[in-house]
Design an enzyme around this catalytic site. Structure first.
Site, PDB file in Angstrom:
ATOM      1  N   THR A   1       0.860  -1.183   0.000  1.00 33.66           N
ATOM      2  CA  THR A   1       0.000   0.000   0.000  1.00 33.66           C
ATOM      3  C   THR A   1       0.900   1.238   0.000  1.00 33.66           C
ATOM      4  O   THR A   1       2.036   1.185   0.490  1.00 33.66           O
ATOM      5  CB  THR A   1      -0.948   0.006   1.212  1.00 33.66           C
TER       6      THR A   1
ATOM      7  N   THR B   1       1.315   4.346   1.528  1.00 32.31           N
ATOM      8  CA  THR B   1       1.955   4.915   2.712  1.00 32.31           C
ATOM      9  C   THR B   1       2.850   3.885   3.393  1.00 32.31           C
ATOM     10  O   THR B   1       3.963   4.206   3.819  1.00 32.31           O
ATOM     11  CB  THR B   1       0.899   5.461   3.695  1.00 32.31           C
ATOM     12  N   CYS B   2       2.382   2.653   3.482  1.00 34.78           N
ATOM     13  CA  CYS B   2       3.187   1.604   4.119  1.00 34.78           C
ATOM     14  C   CYS B   2       4.454   1.328   3.319  1.00 34.78           C
ATOM     15  O   CYS B   2       5.529   1.150   3.894  1.00 34.78           O
ATOM     16  CB  CYS B   2       2.364   0.332   4.293  1.00 34.78           C
ATOM     17  N   THR B   3       4.339   1.305   2.011  1.00 39.20           N
ATOM     18  CA  THR B   3       5.520   1.097   1.177  1.00 39.20           C
ATOM     19  C   THR B   3       6.515   2.233   1.389  1.00 39.20           C
ATOM     20  O   THR B   3       7.723   1.991   1.520  1.00 39.20           O
ATOM     21  CB  THR B   3       5.134   0.986  -0.311  1.00 39.20           C
TER      22      THR B   3
ATOM     23  N   VAL C   1       8.253   1.586   4.772  1.00 41.37           N
ATOM     24  CA  VAL C   1       9.203   0.478   4.681  1.00 41.37           C
ATOM     25  C   VAL C   1      10.446   0.914   3.906  1.00 41.37           C
ATOM     26  O   VAL C   1      11.582   0.640   4.310  1.00 41.37           O
ATOM     27  CB  VAL C   1       8.551  -0.765   4.037  1.00 41.37           C
TER      28      VAL C   1
END
EC number: 1.11.1.24
Length: 158
Positions: A45, A47-49, A52
């Site tokens: 996703t 924002t999560c990418t 990370v």
């Protein structure tokens, strides 16, 4: 075991979780290295990418300070493997597919999402000293620059 005290000065509760590439990882097995544990919602996703990848970009600098960085989500380990292959990630990603550890650590619960209260992963980062004691906990509102802030805290510990 729920409602653990995950705050600065408290011992980090031990856990063993599945990790990318097969096998498991136990928190206490990383001692005496400091550990950065960041919880994120879902592989791939936007924002999560971004989160990370900011940690991934700084991962060599964390390692140079003797620290380990662990990403944690409810994705299955096989999903982590695909995400790692696609994005070139070299740091460990842990799977808490059932969500038990995340709930116990207060990393999953009620949050505001697009104006609605929903149950989901609470974007938080926990810095654990090499002695297993929690040094700092961040409630992450903005991903951009967060990994650099955590790196500065690791550098200040050294």
């Amino acid at each position: 075991m729920t409602n653990l005290d995950i705050s600065a000065g408290k011992p980090a509760p031990d856990f063993t979780l599945p990790r990318d590439g097969g096998g498991t990882l136990t928190l206490s097995s990383l001692r005496p290295a400091p550990v950065v544990l960041f919880a994120y919602g879902k592989d791939g996703t936007p924002t999560c990418t971004n989160e990370v990848m900011e940690f991934q970009e700084l991962y060599p600098r964390f390692k140079a300070k003797g620290a380990e960085v662990l990403g944690l989500s409810k994705d299955k380990a096989a999903a982590h493997d695909r995400f790692i292959a696609k994005m070139g990630i070299t740091m460990p990603l842990l799977s808490d597919h059932g969500g038990t550890m995340m709930e116990n650590w207060g990393l999953f619960g009620e949050k505001l999402f697009f104006g609605k209260m929903v149950q989901g992963v609470l974007r938080q980062t926990v810095l654990i000293g090499g002695d297993g004691v929690i040094r700092q906990v961040w409630q992450v509102d903005k991903v951009k620059g967060h990994a650099a802030e955590v790196l500065a805290a690791v550098e200040a510990m050294a």
